[in-house]
Design a protein around this motif. Structure first.
Motif, PDB file in Angstrom:
ATOM      1  N   MET A   1       0.855  -1.203   0.000  1.00 46.53           N
ATOM      2  CA  MET A   1       0.000   0.000   0.000  1.00 46.53           C
ATOM      3  C   MET A   1       0.890   1.252   0.000  1.00 46.53           C
ATOM      4  O   MET A   1       1.856   1.338   0.765  1.00 46.53           O
ATOM      5  N   THR A   2       0.579   2.213  -0.890  1.00 47.56           N
ATOM      6  CA  THR A   2       1.407   3.422  -0.931  1.00 47.56           C
ATOM      7  C   THR A   2       1.049   4.331   0.255  1.00 47.56           C
ATOM      8  O   THR A   2      -0.059   4.265   0.787  1.00 47.56           O
ATOM      9  N   ALA A   3       2.019   5.158   0.612  1.00 43.86           N
ATOM     10  CA  ALA A   3       1.822   6.018   1.779  1.00 43.86           C
ATOM     11  C   ALA A   3       0.830   7.143   1.465  1.00 43.86           C
ATOM     12  O   ALA A   3       0.888   7.736   0.390  1.00 43.86           O
ATOM     13  N   LEU A   4      -0.096   7.405   2.403  1.00 45.24           N
ATOM     14  CA  LEU A   4      -1.024   8.523   2.239  1.00 45.24           C
ATOM     15  C   LEU A   4      -0.292   9.839   2.505  1.00 45.24           C
ATOM     16  O   LEU A   4      -0.464  10.826   1.803  1.00 45.24           O
ATOM     17  N   ILE A   5       0.552   9.798   3.529  1.00 44.55           N
ATOM     18  CA  ILE A   5       1.355  10.978   3.879  1.00 44.55           C
ATOM     19  C   ILE A   5       2.821  10.580   3.800  1.00 44.55           C
ATOM     20  O   ILE A   5       3.222   9.560   4.376  1.00 44.55           O
ATOM     21  N   LYS A   6       3.595  11.377   3.083  1.00 41.24           N
ATOM     22  CA  LYS A   6       5.023  11.067   2.987  1.00 41.24           C
ATOM     23  C   LYS A   6       5.831  12.354   3.197  1.00 41.24           C
ATOM     24  O   LYS A   6       5.650  13.334   2.462  1.00 41.24           O
ATOM     25  N   LEU A   7       6.686  12.318   4.210  1.00 38.85           N
ATOM     26  CA  LEU A   7       7.579  13.451   4.477  1.00 38.85           C
ATOM     27  C   LEU A   7       8.998  12.999   4.197  1.00 38.85           C
ATOM     28  O   LEU A   7       9.401  11.919   4.637  1.00 38.85           O
ATOM     29  N   SER A   8       9.725  13.809   3.465  1.00 39.90           N
ATOM     30  CA  SER A   8      11.083  13.419   3.105  1.00 39.90           C
ATOM     31  C   SER A   8      12.074  14.521   3.494  1.00 39.90           C
ATOM     32  O   SER A   8      12.052  15.609   2.931  1.00 39.90           O
ATOM     33  N   HIS A   9      12.883  14.243   4.509  1.00 42.90           N
ATOM     34  CA  HIS A   9      13.955  15.136   4.989  1.00 42.90           C
ATOM     35  C   HIS A   9      13.452  16.571   5.214  1.00 42.90           C
ATOM     36  O   HIS A   9      14.014  17.528   4.683  1.00 42.90           O
ATOM     37  N   ILE A  10      12.405  16.676   6.001  1.00 38.06           N
ATOM     38  CA  ILE A  10      11.789  17.989   6.252  1.00 38.06           C
ATOM     39  C   ILE A  10      12.566  18.760   7.314  1.00 38.06           C
ATOM     40  O   ILE A  10      12.883  18.229   8.386  1.00 38.06           O
ATOM     41  N   ASN A  11      12.841  20.020   7.016  1.00 32.15           N
ATOM     42  CA  ASN A  11      13.418  20.939   8.001  1.00 32.15           C
ATOM     43  C   ASN A  11      12.537  22.167   8.058  1.00 32.15           C
ATOM     44  O   ASN A  11      12.024  22.623   7.023  1.00 32.15           O
ATOM     45  N   TYR A  12      12.348  22.711   9.271  1.00 31.30           N
ATOM     46  CA  TYR A  12      11.574  23.947   9.398  1.00 31.30           C
ATOM     47  C   TYR A  12      12.119  24.739  10.585  1.00 31.30           C
ATOM     48  O   TYR A  12      12.428  24.185  11.637  1.00 31.30           O
ATOM     49  N   SER A  13      12.240  26.058  10.405  1.00 32.80           N
ATOM     50  CA  SER A  13      12.740  26.926  11.485  1.00 32.80           C
ATOM     51  C   SER A  13      11.826  28.123  11.662  1.00 32.80           C
ATOM     52  O   SER A  13      11.260  28.629  10.690  1.00 32.80           O
ATOM     53  N   TYR A  14      11.675  28.547  12.920  1.00 33.21           N
ATOM     54  CA  TYR A  14      10.982  29.809  13.224  1.00 33.21           C
ATOM     55  C   TYR A  14      12.061  30.858  13.442  1.00 33.21           C
ATOM     56  O   TYR A  14      12.735  30.842  14.485  1.00 33.21           O
ATOM     57  N   GLU A  15      12.222  31.755  12.499  1.00 31.65           N
ATOM     58  CA  GLU A  15      13.239  32.807  12.607  1.00 31.65           C
ATOM     59  C   GLU A  15      14.569  32.249  13.129  1.00 31.65           C
ATOM     60  O   GLU A  15      15.043  32.635  14.196  1.00 31.65           O
ATOM     61  N   LYS A  16      15.114  31.353  12.414  1.00 31.60           N
ATOM     62  CA  LYS A  16      16.427  30.729  12.670  1.00 31.60           C
ATOM     63  C   LYS A  16      16.420  29.765  13.858  1.00 31.60           C
ATOM     64  O   LYS A  16      17.437  29.166  14.186  1.00 31.60           O
ATOM     65  N   ILE A  17      15.279  29.643  14.576  1.00 35.93           N
ATOM     66  CA  ILE A  17      15.215  28.663  15.676  1.00 35.93           C
ATOM     67  C   ILE A  17      14.622  27.383  15.095  1.00 35.93           C
ATOM     68  O   ILE A  17      13.467  27.386  14.648  1.00 35.93           O
ATOM     69  N   PRO A  18      15.397  26.282  15.062  1.00 35.61           N
ATOM     70  CA  PRO A  18      14.876  25.062  14.418  1.00 35.61           C
ATOM     71  C   PRO A  18      13.684  24.482  15.158  1.00 35.61           C
ATOM     72  O   PRO A  18      13.646  24.475  16.401  1.00 35.61           O
ATOM     73  N   ALA A  19      12.671  24.049  14.403  1.00 32.36           N
ATOM     74  CA  ALA A  19      11.481  23.445  15.000  1.00 32.36           C
ATOM     75  C   ALA A  19      11.330  21.995  14.530  1.00 32.36           C
ATOM     76  O   ALA A  19      10.811  21.160  15.265  1.00 32.36           O
ATOM     77  N   LEU A  20      11.773  21.736  13.304  1.00 32.85           N
ATOM     78  CA  LEU A  20      11.752  20.363  12.778  1.00 32.85           C
ATOM     79  C   LEU A  20      13.100  20.122  12.114  1.00 32.85           C
ATOM     80  O   LEU A  20      13.563  20.962  11.340  1.00 32.85           O
TER      81      LEU A  20
END
Lengths: 223, 280
Positions: A1-20
């Protein structure tokens, strides 16, 4: 079964403060996911990202094979279809309920979906009965107790009949009786085969049978 | 920690009472709807909140205190308003440009944008005066540019809490400062509430909303109710903590060497003003 949600190497920052940080994850349709981790580790940020409210600074997010990007959600119809398929119950129901009565709150979704007023009424009545809040239907949401507000916000989201239900800290600020109800609801809803993602600080508190537990660490990574 | 166990009986009952359509997937095709107004409103709230958050973490000068910056800004505005000499305004502009050179590109832009806009607006207003008085009609836009620039620079370089605290040193009544503090705090809190409500509306707007303005009106109403709840809760909390209508701000002044520099800057600025105006 294929993935419904797929995240690949996600990065996220709030004003230079890393969150993910370097989040890679695949969720199949019908899975029950429990996201746990300490405060500020990125659970709520991940939910915002999965709902297309924020976008990763790097990495890719696919929902049902379609890339979710600012450009793809710029298309009105794609955005609406995407938001219809994901139901998001906020941590604080006060900031989710904006209609004058409980009935209008639950009817908002079906009316959006161009249901006739009688079809809307049928769906709302069924949901209010299911959640045992029919007696509240003419009450203003802001006058309800914490547990009642939570039930109304769940009903408002369920009225859209989403494919994926996300609940951010659903037990937060609730008394024991309401917590037991929420846990029963989660067990029942996951049994019908819908995909569910729940966040909670404590993994044991919401450890439901057949759930996949995903743990965040303080470095905003998945363990 | 209390372990919350699911009650199997109740969970099973819930499952049997669950509407059948919840187990199926809808074949829903949305219709197009213009949501520019909603998106712009959300963006505008987020921009304002970001500006307030950035202000609270604004880089504060270690050498120049907020009290001195406020006093200098008021003095500058006074001198700029009273001055009739281009020479004085040019000297102030030179000092302002030197100060701008010490800032980041983004901050410079945020200072110059409102200053230039205000100057342009005042220029448009007094444009007809150019027909009669060509020699000094541009002094007003020049003054507007400098004063707006000075106030924006103060706002961007000093957090609100430092400004309100410094106002105490300027003998502004405590109650006024408290109201100012609470106002800033509730702008942020209510801004977050409004932003979350707008996000909830955005996420559930999956079709055609025939009552867009009613939905936004509901959000405004909810924000108003929240503000009332916050106000009542704050009032109760203050009473419980022995509030009697007086608000004291602690001001501790110790003579420091940097105060000599402050006095020298003020003397130099005043001397330039009085010299260029011909009083000296």
């Amino acid at each position: 079964m294929t993935a419904l949600i797929k995240l690949s190497h996600i990065n996220y920052s709030y004003e230079k403060i890393p969150a993910l940080h370097d989040i890679s994850l695949e969720i199949k349709s019908g899975e029950f996911i429990l996201l746990t981790g300490p405060n500020g580790c990125g659970k709520s940020t991940l939910f915002k990202l999965l709902n297309g409210l924020i976008f990763p600074s790097s990495g890719k997010y696919f929902f049902d094979g379609q890339p979710i990007t600012p450009l793809s959600l710029k298309d009105n119809l794609t955005a609406k279809k995407f938001h219809k398929r994901i139901g998001y119950v906020f941590q604080n129901p006060d900031t989710q309920l904006f209609n004058p009565t409980v009935y209008d709150e639950v009817a908002f979704g079906p009316r959006q979906m161009a249901f006739t007023e009688s079809a809307t009424a049928a769906r709302v009545t069924e949901l209010l009965d299911f959640l045992k809040i029919s007696h509240l239907k003419n009450r203003a949401p802001y006058h309800l107790s914490g547990g009642e507000k939570k039930k109304v916000s769940i009903a408002a989201v369920l009225a859209l009949n989403p494919d994926v239900l996300m609940m951010d800290e659903p037990l937060n600020g609730l008394d024991e009786k309401s917590q037991i109800w929420i846990k029963d609801f989660i067990s029942a809803f996951s049994a019908v085969g819908k995909t569910m993602l729940i966040t909670n600080h404590e993994r044991d508190l919401l450890n439901i049978k057949d759930s996949r537990i995903i743990q965040f660490n303080e470095q905003h990574q998945l363990v | 920690m209390i372990q919350i166990k699911p009650s199997d009986d109740h969970s099973g009952k819930l499952l049997t009472n669950m509407p059948a359509w919840l187990g199926d997937n809808d074949d829903y095709q949305p219709v197009n709807d213009n949501e520019n107004f909603l998106s712009k409103t959300i963006l505008s709230v987020i921009t304002k909140l970001t500006a307030l958050r950035e202000n609270s973490t604004a880089h504060t000068d270690v050498f120049f205190t907020a009290s001195f910056k406020i006093f200098l800004t008021i003095l500058l505005i006074l001198f700029i308003s009273l001055s009739h000499q281009l020479l004085f305004l040019s000297i102030v502009l030179s000092g302002f440009l030197i100060y701008l050179c010490s800032l980041t590109g983004c901050t410079i832009l945020r200072i110059l944008k409102p200053a230039a806009f205000a100057a342009l607006f005042s220029l448009l207003i007094i444009l007809p005066a150019a027909l009669f008085e060509r020699s000094s009609f541009f002094l007003l836009p020049f003054k507007v540019f400098l004063t707006t620039g000075a106030v924006t620079a103060l706002a961007l370089s000093t957090p609100f809490y430092s400004i309100t605290k410094a106002l105490g040193g300027l003998h502004i009544p405590g109650l006024f400062i408290m109201i100012l503090d609470l106002t800033v705090k509730y702008i942020v809190l209510l801004g977050h509430t409004a932003q979350e409500l707008l996000t909830a509306l955005h996420l559930r707007s999956v079709g055609k909303n025939h009552q867009k303005y009613q939905s936004l009106g509901n959000i405004l109403g909810m924000t108003f109710i929240k503000s009332q709840e916050y106000a009542l809760a704050t009032h109760d909390a203050m009473l419980c903590r022995c509030f009697t209508g007086e608000y004291h701000i602690s001001q501790q002044h110790h003579m420091e060497i940097r105060y000599i520099v402050y006095v020298m800057i003020i003397i130099i600025l005043s001397s330039i003003y009085f010299f260029t105006e011909g009083y000296l």
